[in-house]
Design a protein around this motif. Sequence first.
Motif, PDB file in Angstrom:
ATOM      1  N   THR A   1     -16.040   5.263   0.418  1.00 60.95           N
ATOM      2  CA  THR A   1     -14.774   5.186   1.156  1.00 60.95           C
ATOM      3  C   THR A   1     -13.867   4.075   0.640  1.00 60.95           C
ATOM      4  O   THR A   1     -12.740   3.937   1.127  1.00 60.95           O
ATOM      5  CB  THR A   1     -15.034   4.972   2.661  1.00 60.95           C
ATOM      6  OG1 THR A   1     -15.824   3.800   2.847  1.00 60.95           O
ATOM      7  CG2 THR A   1     -15.763   6.168   3.258  1.00 60.95           C
ATOM      8  N   LEU A   2     -14.317   3.304  -0.333  1.00 64.23           N
ATOM      9  CA  LEU A   2     -13.484   2.255  -0.920  1.00 64.23           C
ATOM     10  C   LEU A   2     -12.547   2.846  -1.965  1.00 64.23           C
ATOM     11  O   LEU A   2     -12.827   3.912  -2.539  1.00 64.23           O
ATOM     12  CB  LEU A   2     -14.366   1.191  -1.573  1.00 64.23           C
ATOM     13  CG  LEU A   2     -15.248   0.350  -0.646  1.00 64.23           C
ATOM     14  CD1 LEU A   2     -16.183  -0.526  -1.477  1.00 64.23           C
ATOM     15  CD2 LEU A   2     -14.400  -0.501   0.291  1.00 64.23           C
TER      16      LEU A   2
ATOM     17  N   SER B   1       0.824  -1.202   0.000  1.00 68.51           N
ATOM     18  CA  SER B   1       0.000   0.000   0.000  1.00 68.51           C
ATOM     19  C   SER B   1       0.864   1.259   0.000  1.00 68.51           C
ATOM     20  O   SER B   1       0.596   2.213  -0.747  1.00 68.51           O
ATOM     21  CB  SER B   1      -0.918  -0.005   1.227  1.00 68.51           C
ATOM     22  OG  SER B   1      -1.722   1.148   1.260  1.00 68.51           O
ATOM     23  N   VAL B   2       1.900   1.267   0.800  1.00 70.83           N
ATOM     24  CA  VAL B   2       2.812   2.424   0.858  1.00 70.83           C
ATOM     25  C   VAL B   2       3.482   2.649  -0.491  1.00 70.83           C
ATOM     26  O   VAL B   2       3.614   3.786  -0.960  1.00 70.83           O
ATOM     27  CB  VAL B   2       3.868   2.219   1.964  1.00 70.83           C
ATOM     28  CG1 VAL B   2       4.969   3.271   1.848  1.00 70.83           C
ATOM     29  CG2 VAL B   2       3.217   2.273   3.333  1.00 70.83           C
ATOM     30  N   ALA B   3       3.886   1.556  -1.141  1.00 69.20           N
ATOM     31  CA  ALA B   3       4.571   1.669  -2.432  1.00 69.20           C
ATOM     32  C   ALA B   3       3.686   2.293  -3.498  1.00 69.20           C
ATOM     33  O   ALA B   3       4.172   2.921  -4.435  1.00 69.20           O
ATOM     34  CB  ALA B   3       5.035   0.279  -2.885  1.00 69.20           C
TER      35      ALA B   3
ATOM     36  N   LYS C   1     -10.363  -1.603   2.101  1.00 69.08           N
ATOM     37  CA  LYS C   1     -10.500  -0.178   2.412  1.00 69.08           C
ATOM     38  C   LYS C   1      -9.198   0.408   2.941  1.00 69.08           C
ATOM     39  O   LYS C   1      -8.795   1.514   2.570  1.00 69.08           O
ATOM     40  CB  LYS C   1     -11.615   0.010   3.443  1.00 69.08           C
ATOM     41  CG  LYS C   1     -11.876   1.453   3.855  1.00 69.08           C
ATOM     42  CD  LYS C   1     -13.028   1.498   4.851  1.00 69.08           C
ATOM     43  CE  LYS C   1     -13.290   2.908   5.350  1.00 69.08           C
ATOM     44  NZ  LYS C   1     -14.422   2.945   6.322  1.00 69.08           N
ATOM     45  N   GLU C   2      -8.492  -0.344   3.782  1.00 65.89           N
ATOM     46  CA  GLU C   2      -7.269   0.167   4.399  1.00 65.89           C
ATOM     47  C   GLU C   2      -6.060   0.091   3.484  1.00 65.89           C
ATOM     48  O   GLU C   2      -5.256   1.032   3.416  1.00 65.89           O
ATOM     49  CB  GLU C   2      -6.972  -0.604   5.685  1.00 65.89           C
ATOM     50  CG  GLU C   2      -5.723  -0.118   6.401  1.00 65.89           C
ATOM     51  CD  GLU C   2      -5.466  -0.840   7.717  1.00 65.89           C
ATOM     52  OE1 GLU C   2      -4.417  -0.560   8.349  1.00 65.89           O
ATOM     53  OE2 GLU C   2      -6.305  -1.675   8.113  1.00 65.89           O
ATOM     54  N   PHE C   3      -5.933  -1.023   2.763  1.00 64.12           N
ATOM     55  CA  PHE C   3      -4.699  -1.250   2.007  1.00 64.12           C
ATOM     56  C   PHE C   3      -4.862  -1.151   0.489  1.00 64.12           C
ATOM     57  O   PHE C   3      -3.861  -1.182  -0.230  1.00 64.12           O
ATOM     58  CB  PHE C   3      -4.131  -2.632   2.351  1.00 64.12           C
ATOM     59  CG  PHE C   3      -3.772  -2.794   3.796  1.00 64.12           C
ATOM     60  CD1 PHE C   3      -2.682  -2.124   4.333  1.00 64.12           C
ATOM     61  CD2 PHE C   3      -4.520  -3.609   4.626  1.00 64.12           C
ATOM     62  CE1 PHE C   3      -2.334  -2.269   5.671  1.00 64.12           C
ATOM     63  CE2 PHE C   3      -4.186  -3.772   5.960  1.00 64.12           C
ATOM     64  CZ  PHE C   3      -3.090  -3.097   6.491  1.00 64.12           C
ATOM     65  N   GLY C   4      -6.086  -1.063   0.013  1.00 62.71           N
ATOM     66  CA  GLY C   4      -6.301  -0.992  -1.433  1.00 62.71           C
ATOM     67  C   GLY C   4      -5.635   0.220  -2.049  1.00 62.71           C
ATOM     68  O   GLY C   4      -5.490   1.269  -1.410  1.00 62.71           O
TER      69      GLY C   4
ATOM     70  N   SER D   1     -14.131  -8.706   7.029  1.00 57.60           N
ATOM     71  CA  SER D   1     -12.674  -8.698   7.072  1.00 57.60           C
ATOM     72  C   SER D   1     -12.071  -8.253   5.747  1.00 57.60           C
ATOM     73  O   SER D   1     -11.221  -7.360   5.703  1.00 57.60           O
ATOM     74  CB  SER D   1     -12.167 -10.090   7.454  1.00 57.60           C
ATOM     75  OG  SER D   1     -10.759 -10.104   7.523  1.00 57.60           O
ATOM     76  N   ILE D   2     -12.501  -8.871   4.631  1.00 56.68           N
ATOM     77  CA  ILE D   2     -11.891  -8.538   3.338  1.00 56.68           C
ATOM     78  C   ILE D   2     -12.212  -7.107   2.936  1.00 56.68           C
ATOM     79  O   ILE D   2     -11.378  -6.413   2.350  1.00 56.68           O
ATOM     80  CB  ILE D   2     -12.315  -9.530   2.232  1.00 56.68           C
ATOM     81  CG1 ILE D   2     -11.543  -9.242   0.934  1.00 56.68           C
ATOM     82  CG2 ILE D   2     -13.801  -9.475   1.960  1.00 56.68           C
ATOM     83  CD1 ILE D   2     -10.046  -9.322   1.048  1.00 56.68           C
ATOM     84  N   THR D   3     -13.396  -6.620   3.288  1.00 49.77           N
ATOM     85  CA  THR D   3     -13.734  -5.249   2.900  1.00 49.77           C
ATOM     86  C   THR D   3     -12.938  -4.230   3.706  1.00 49.77           C
ATOM     87  O   THR D   3     -12.532  -3.189   3.179  1.00 49.77           O
ATOM     88  CB  THR D   3     -15.245  -5.000   3.043  1.00 49.77           C
ATOM     89  OG1 THR D   3     -15.677  -5.377   4.363  1.00 49.77           O
ATOM     90  CG2 THR D   3     -16.021  -5.817   2.029  1.00 49.77           C
ATOM     91  N   ASN D   4     -12.694  -4.529   4.958  1.00 46.92           N
ATOM     92  CA  ASN D   4     -11.849  -3.620   5.748  1.00 46.92           C
ATOM     93  C   ASN D   4     -10.401  -3.646   5.266  1.00 46.92           C
ATOM     94  O   ASN D   4      -9.728  -2.613   5.242  1.00 46.92           O
ATOM     95  CB  ASN D   4     -11.925  -3.992   7.233  1.00 46.92           C
ATOM     96  CG  ASN D   4     -13.121  -3.369   7.927  1.00 46.92           C
ATOM     97  OD1 ASN D   4     -13.152  -2.172   8.166  1.00 46.92           O
ATOM     98  ND2 ASN D   4     -14.113  -4.196   8.240  1.00 46.92           N
ATOM     99  N   ILE D   5      -9.929  -4.825   4.870  1.00 42.85           N
ATOM    100  CA  ILE D   5      -8.575  -4.929   4.310  1.00 42.85           C
ATOM    101  C   ILE D   5      -8.472  -4.110   3.028  1.00 42.85           C
ATOM    102  O   ILE D   5      -7.504  -3.360   2.816  1.00 42.85           O
ATOM    103  CB  ILE D   5      -8.229  -6.411   4.044  1.00 42.85           C
ATOM    104  CG1 ILE D   5      -8.014  -7.143   5.372  1.00 42.85           C
ATOM    105  CG2 ILE D   5      -6.993  -6.538   3.155  1.00 42.85           C
ATOM    106  CD1 ILE D   5      -7.965  -8.646   5.235  1.00 42.85           C
TER     107      ILE D   5
END
Length: 634
Positions: free
Chosen positions: A180-181, A8-10, A254-257, A248-252
């Motif tokens: 927010t996605l 995600s940072v990259a 949202k945070e890292f996409g 779980s997958i939707t929060n992942i």
Amino acid sequence: MKKLHDASVARSKKVNKIEGIKELKDPIEAFNMIETYAKEGYQSIPDEDKKYFLKCFGIFDKHTLTPEQFMMRVRVPGGHLSADQANAIGQIAKLYGQDYIDITTRAQVELRYLSIEDMPNIIQALKKVGLDSYQTGVDNFRNIVTDPLDELGFDTILPSYKVLEKIQSQFLHNPEWISTLPRKFNTGITGSLSNRCNIFGQDCCFALTQKDGVYGYNMYLGGRVGIIAKNANIFLKNEEEVLKAFDSITNIFKEFGFRDNRNKNRLHFLIEAVGMEEISNAIRQTAGVDFASAGITMTSMNSNDSESGRVQLRDGSFGIQVVVPSGIFNGTDLIKVASLSVEHGNSQVRFNVEQNILILGVNDVDTLLADEFFTKFKNVNTPYFNNLIACAGTQHCTFGVIENKQDAVDLSQYLSEKVPMESGRIRMYWSACVKGCGTHEIADIGFEGCKAKVNGVTEDGVHITLGGKVVSDGKNGYTVMKAAPLRLAKYYIETLALEYKKLRLQNESFESFNDRVLVNYTPAYIGFMMKLQAYLRAKDIEIDLNINSVLKTGKNEEFEVFELGRKIHYLLSKEEAYSSYARFTNVNKREKLTALKKLVPNIDEALSEVVFKMLDEEEKRAVVFSELTPLIEL
């Protein structure tokens, strides 16, 4: 989780412009202004609301196509509607939308030609019957698909519609999940043996599974246009686990996409960056549940309901299909469908992902089908219409390259007249552009709109694919023609239809025909034969030739070229082209091959030139079908 963080940072060094627009306001602010915009008119609406924020609520500005008008995408969970809901949508279309309705490939509807002045009334009319258009556009959770028969179907093991509603409740109308996605998110769930909802084409889906004697769902992730979702190696044994895994997958995501390149921001690209194992471990960790490994996926059958136009339900009644070519429908007829469902059924209407309608709970089928409605919209039309899909196209979508909907109808009508068949199943799916909203990549015969260049002149065209699948884990089709002129596509597909009719086994679908016959040859050979036979028909040249006429050559293109050339030469001249087939010893010089036109009525120079190039060994050319094709253009 470190891999996810690093990936995600990259990809976070810069963000796309849509992410910048999202920062301007809370989307609900735009929705709350609709009544004000209705009073003050189209010109009062800010650009950011037209271009983005109103789309969060399924309201799409179509000014460039139809000045000062909007399209509304109405969420129809799983394609399930009551008669009252179907009637309400029909009335809205009649009153406010020029009586026009599109049925979509997510089993919902789009209303068009709407004005902002009427929008408050439309929203209220939908709300009265428990419907709305929330979160059906841009970076939101889209309409969830499921089996339209669900608990009524004989082949449903785990009824899933109620689970769908609970999944939906996690995000619908929830401010934390509106826009927010990083990108749109498609979801599906089915507890049926038959795949009636393109289950493996979703970002996240749950398919019927058995593990150690227990029925549940395997979780699949990463589907999108042109990509089939992959098994995440997670088995979910009950509703509670499904909800936790989805959360779980939707929060992942949202945070890292990723939020940089919108063309590469879907969940698929996050999985591609870190690997499915990392994603699966993160799901377990985030959910706080050590989910079991995957079981045996049971959603694997290709339903043939559409071929008969009816399917018996568990209670002994029937679901009756209404064929809607390309999903082009209207409010008046949807009102009629609602009425018929009350009079003859159980007051339940279903849309499916192939843009058709089902009336459920019908006991007296003959009486229903005798209604004059079925003189306009058939119960069963032909194999070319029963499973036809087409997305919006240039008339309604700015991304469209070809008109698409009418193109699909015209080609199907042509085939119905030229190659009539009373039975059979051919899934023809049309996408007007590379975005693939018509799901062409999983079709038996798929069409993707493009531009073709003919003699230096650009015109409408299609890429043509074969062999897509919706069974088991799904499969994308293979390309047999690139940039075929659209005006000629019907002649090329006519070749396939003729071969299917001639060579098919009893009750064999086109999918099975592809697996039994076409799979033995290269895509280049199949595409060449489609054009060659169209050429022969156009020139009225009689050769008893079919796609399956060449010996199996191990899908070696050069051998296929040679073998087909030898076959054509013999059929035309009744002479073998070579004295010793094993040594490829050429005894027929160019002069004799070009003289074929003297031996066969209607033969022309182009065909004899093709035969020569196929058989010529003296020049030691690496002959491929792409080099021969221009010689047989119509």
